[in-house]
Design a protein around this motif. Structure first.
Motif, PDB file in Angstrom:
ATOM      1  N   ALA A 110       0.837  -1.207   0.000  1.00  0.00           N
ATOM      2  CA  ALA A 110       0.000   0.000   0.000  1.00  0.00           C
ATOM      3  C   ALA A 110       0.872   1.257   0.000  1.00  0.00           C
ATOM      4  N   ALA A 111       1.958   1.230   0.765  1.00  0.00           N
ATOM      5  CA  ALA A 111       2.872   2.381   0.808  1.00  0.00           C
ATOM      6  C   ALA A 111       3.516   2.586  -0.566  1.00  0.00           C
ATOM      7  N   ALA A 112       3.881   1.472  -1.221  1.00  0.00           N
ATOM      8  CA  ALA A 112       4.485   1.584  -2.562  1.00  0.00           C
ATOM      9  C   ALA A 112       3.477   2.195  -3.536  1.00  0.00           C
ATOM     10  N   LEU A 113       2.210   1.775  -3.460  1.00  0.00           N
ATOM     11  CA  LEU A 113       1.183   2.343  -4.359  1.00  0.00           C
ATOM     12  C   LEU A 113       1.079   3.858  -4.149  1.00  0.00           C
ATOM     13  N   LYS A 114       1.033   4.270  -2.866  1.00  0.00           N
ATOM     14  CA  LYS A 114       0.858   5.705  -2.575  1.00  0.00           C
ATOM     15  C   LYS A 114       2.090   6.510  -3.005  1.00  0.00           C
ATOM     16  N   GLY A 115       3.270   5.962  -2.738  1.00  0.00           N
ATOM     17  CA  GLY A 115       4.497   6.688  -3.081  1.00  0.00           C
ATOM     18  C   GLY A 115       4.721   6.754  -4.585  1.00  0.00           C
ATOM     19  N   LEU A 116       4.456   5.633  -5.271  1.00  0.00           N
ATOM     20  CA  LEU A 116       4.661   5.619  -6.731  1.00  0.00           C
ATOM     21  C   LEU A 116       3.654   6.520  -7.429  1.00  0.00           C
ATOM     22  N   ASN A 117       2.449   6.607  -6.875  1.00  0.00           N
ATOM     23  CA  ASN A 117       1.440   7.526  -7.421  1.00  0.00           C
ATOM     24  C   ASN A 117       2.010   8.942  -7.469  1.00  0.00           C
ATOM     25  N   GLU A 118       2.867   9.260  -6.490  1.00  0.00           N
ATOM     26  CA  GLU A 118       3.464  10.609  -6.444  1.00  0.00           C
ATOM     27  C   GLU A 118       4.666  10.708  -7.366  1.00  0.00           C
ATOM     28  N   ILE A 119       5.644   9.777  -7.207  1.00  0.00           N
ATOM     29  CA  ILE A 119       6.882  10.000  -7.984  1.00  0.00           C
ATOM     30  C   ILE A 119       6.705   9.685  -9.478  1.00  0.00           C
ATOM     31  N   TRP A 120       5.710   8.849  -9.812  1.00  0.00           N
ATOM     32  CA  TRP A 120       5.433   8.620 -11.233  1.00  0.00           C
ATOM     33  C   TRP A 120       4.309   9.550 -11.728  1.00  0.00           C
ATOM     34  N   LYS A 121       3.837  10.426 -10.835  1.00  0.00           N
ATOM     35  CA  LYS A 121       2.832  11.448 -11.172  1.00  0.00           C
ATOM     36  C   LYS A 121       1.607  10.849 -11.879  1.00  0.00           C
ATOM     37  N   LEU A 122       0.968   9.856 -11.222  1.00  0.00           N
ATOM     38  CA  LEU A 122      -0.164   9.168 -11.843  1.00  0.00           C
ATOM     39  C   LEU A 122      -1.499   9.852 -11.539  1.00  0.00           C
ATOM     40  N   GLY A 123      -1.541  10.650 -10.493  1.00  0.00           N
ATOM     41  CA  GLY A 123      -2.753  11.409 -10.176  1.00  0.00           C
ATOM     42  C   GLY A 123      -3.942  10.554  -9.745  1.00  0.00           C
ATOM     43  N   LEU A 124      -3.685   9.386  -9.148  1.00  0.00           N
ATOM     44  CA  LEU A 124      -4.789   8.511  -8.736  1.00  0.00           C
ATOM     45  C   LEU A 124      -5.282   8.888  -7.339  1.00  0.00           C
ATOM     46  N   SER A 125      -6.572   8.632  -7.085  1.00  0.00           N
ATOM     47  CA  SER A 125      -7.144   8.903  -5.756  1.00  0.00           C
ATOM     48  C   SER A 125      -6.854   7.707  -4.845  1.00  0.00           C
ATOM     49  N   LEU A 126      -7.051   7.898  -3.535  1.00  0.00           N
ATOM     50  CA  LEU A 126      -6.875   6.774  -2.601  1.00  0.00           C
ATOM     51  C   LEU A 126      -7.848   5.647  -2.938  1.00  0.00           C
ATOM     52  N   ASP A 127      -9.086   6.006  -3.333  1.00  0.00           N
ATOM     53  CA  ASP A 127     -10.065   4.974  -3.688  1.00  0.00           C
ATOM     54  C   ASP A 127      -9.562   4.150  -4.879  1.00  0.00           C
ATOM     55  N   GLU A 128      -8.980   4.825  -5.870  1.00  0.00           N
ATOM     56  CA  GLU A 128      -8.460   4.092  -7.039  1.00  0.00           C
ATOM     57  C   GLU A 128      -7.281   3.201  -6.642  1.00  0.00           C
ATOM     58  N   LEU A 129      -6.439   3.707  -5.748  1.00  0.00           N
ATOM     59  CA  LEU A 129      -5.287   2.898  -5.294  1.00  0.00           C
ATOM     60  C   LEU A 129      -5.779   1.688  -4.502  1.00  0.00           C
ATOM     61  N   ALA A 130      -6.854   1.874  -3.714  1.00  0.00           N
ATOM     62  CA  ALA A 130      -7.386   0.759  -2.914  1.00  0.00           C
ATOM     63  C   ALA A 130      -7.943  -0.339  -3.817  1.00  0.00           C
ATOM     64  N   VAL A 131      -8.597   0.052  -4.923  1.00  0.00           N
ATOM     65  CA  VAL A 131      -9.130  -0.944  -5.868  1.00  0.00           C
ATOM     66  C   VAL A 131      -7.970  -1.715  -6.509  1.00  0.00           C
ATOM     67  N   LEU A 132      -6.914  -0.996  -6.897  1.00  0.00           N
ATOM     68  CA  LEU A 132      -5.736  -1.664  -7.465  1.00  0.00           C
ATOM     69  C   LEU A 132      -5.092  -2.583  -6.424  1.00  0.00           C
ATOM     70  N   GLY A 133      -5.046  -2.110  -5.176  1.00  0.00           N
ATOM     71  CA  GLY A 133      -4.413  -2.876  -4.097  1.00  0.00           C
ATOM     72  C   GLY A 133      -5.036  -4.238  -3.902  1.00  0.00           C
ATOM     73  N   ALA A 134      -6.363  -4.326  -4.112  1.00  0.00           N
ATOM     74  CA  ALA A 134      -7.059  -5.612  -3.922  1.00  0.00           C
ATOM     75  C   ALA A 134      -6.530  -6.676  -4.879  1.00  0.00           C
ATOM     76  N   LYS A 135      -5.931  -6.245  -5.998  1.00  0.00           N
ATOM     77  CA  LYS A 135      -5.372  -7.225  -6.944  1.00  0.00           C
ATOM     78  C   LYS A 135      -4.103  -7.852  -6.379  1.00  0.00           C
ATOM     79  N   ILE A 136      -3.472  -7.178  -5.417  1.00  0.00           N
ATOM     80  CA  ILE A 136      -2.213  -7.689  -4.842  1.00  0.00           C
ATOM     81  C   ILE A 136      -2.517  -8.614  -3.657  1.00  0.00           C
ATOM     82  N   GLY A 137      -3.475  -8.236  -2.813  1.00  0.00           N
ATOM     83  CA  GLY A 137      -3.816  -9.058  -1.657  1.00  0.00           C
ATOM     84  C   GLY A 137      -5.051  -8.503  -0.981  1.00  0.00           C
ATOM     85  N   SER A 138      -5.738  -9.364  -0.224  1.00  0.00           N
ATOM     86  CA  SER A 138      -7.037  -8.978   0.357  1.00  0.00           C
ATOM     87  C   SER A 138      -6.924  -7.848   1.372  1.00  0.00           C
TER      88      SER A 138
END
Ligand SMILES: C[C@@](CO)(OP(=O)(O)O)[C@H](O)COP(=O)(O)OP(=O)(O)OC[C@H]1O[C@@H](n2ccc(N)nc2=O)[C@H](O)[C@@H]1O
Ligand SMILES: Nc1ncnc2c1ncn2[C@@H]1O[C@H](COP(=O)(O)OP(=O)(O)O)[C@@H](O)[C@H]1O
Length: 294
Positions: A110-138
């Motif tokens: 989850a920390a990697a998702l949040k940090g990469l969203n910033e340094i790769w400038k993806l502009g995703l919301s926390l809700d979008e990151l949480a949906v992606l996160g579910a693909k990695i683990g429950s």
């Protein structure tokens, strides 16, 4: 902050209540749990790489340093989903015990998702990151938000609730690793006593500390405690030494105790140290992390 580098806090979670409603067609179990973050954290440092590669290193032993690492998987998922051509160097300062029922790997992801969203400038919301996160683990969706929540589905549906009354949390981990998959596989969903999740939510919402301690419950104890008697011994010992409430976290083997008074948590910490090598006295974090950067 340097635009090419970011450091994210990845806190552990405990389950104040964990119920399993049944087995699903996809092999997972339908759960209902109350999760909350505690102040024992890994630190995930991300460095932007101009070339297209992911590197990973960690201070802790027992952490896979390849595609099996959940933080690595988070980077790969974002790269594939958004066609990112830049790379990242991931460094994990590991403080959360591994395979302990504390979601350390999920929190790193989850920390990697949040940090990469910033340094790769993806502009995703926390809700979008949480949906992606579910693909990695429950547990990753919960870890994206932190705070306190009711998690349902296989763990990925998150409903935020108020923070529990502030208190101390004593974490004690015996020197065994528990396989989450094996614990779910061995669970007999027909014979378990279900914890009262609504009563726990009510106790939290009304700031009733005694109510929270009285409603602690985790159906996975019915599997892990008989398999690993040392977990039951630690539970009994924490009760005997004077914790206000005691429960195993997740699939175990970590046991947590709740305390209102610092003097008592210190006494029990000292009492347990002779008995169990890995013991941590921390605070509940309770609220979501508005500012998750270090
Ligand atoms: C038990 C809990 C409680 O918070 O935590 P931990 O003890 O792992 O910290 C979670 O449900 C664990 O979540 P997480 O560790 O992310 O599990 P995943 O990687 O998605 O799944 C690992 C394996 O556990 C089983 N699994 C997991 C979640 C679920 N709702 N039903 C399942 O049956 C599946 O066999 C799956 O292959
Ligand atoms: N960054 C990571 N930190 C810890 N464990 C990881 C990580 N990435 C992958 N893993 C693997 O995930 C499994 C579960 O680890 P962890 O998340 O610590 O425990 P739990 O699921 O019990 O909360 C371990 O077998 C470990 O090898």
């Amino acid at each position: 902050m340097n635009d090419n580098k970011i450091s994210i806090k990845a806190p552990a979670k405990i389950n104040l209540s964990l119920d399993v409603l049944g087995k699903r067609e996809d092999g997972y179990h339908e759960v209902k749990m109350i999760m909350t973050t505690v102040d024992l954290s890994d630190r995930v440092e991300l460095t932007l790489l101009e070339e297209d590669r992911i590197t990973i290193e960690s201070t802790g032993g027992f952490v896979p340093l390849d595609q099996r690492n959940l933080a690595y998987q988070a980077a790969l998922l974002l790269k594939k989903t958004f066609g990112v051509k830049k790379g990242v160097g991931i460094h994990i300062a590991k403080n959360i015990p591994v395979a302990a029922g504390l979601a350390g790997g999920s929190s790193d992801a989850a920390a990697a998702l949040k940090g990469l969203n910033e340094i790769w400038k993806l502009g995703l919301s926390l809700d979008e990151l949480a949906v992606l996160g579910a693909k990695i683990g429950s547990d990753v969706s919960f870890c994206v938000y932190g705070g306190t929540a009711i998690a349902s589905g296989r763990g990925e549906h998150i409903q935020h609730i108020k923070a529990p009354p502030p208190c101390w949390v004593l974490l004690a981990k015996p020197p065994i690793g528990v396989s989450t998959a094996e614990v779910y596989r061995r669970l007999d969903t027909k014979t378990i006593d279900h914890p009262d999740i609504d009563a726990m939510v009510h106790a939290i919402e009304t700031n009733n500390y005694e109510g929270v301690c009285g409603q602690l419950g985790n159906v996975l104890e019915t599997v892990t405690l008989p398999l690993y008697p040392e977990v039951k011994q630690i539970k009994d010992q924490m009760h005997r030494l004077g914790a206000d409430g005691v429960l195993m976290s997740g699939s175990g083997p970590t046991v947590f105790g709740l305390f209102q008074h610092e003097s008592r948590v210190n006494r029990v910490y000292n009492g347990l140290r002779g008995f169990c090598h890995e013991v941590y006295a921390v605070r509940l974090l309770g609220e979501g992390q508005e500012d998750f950067k270090y």
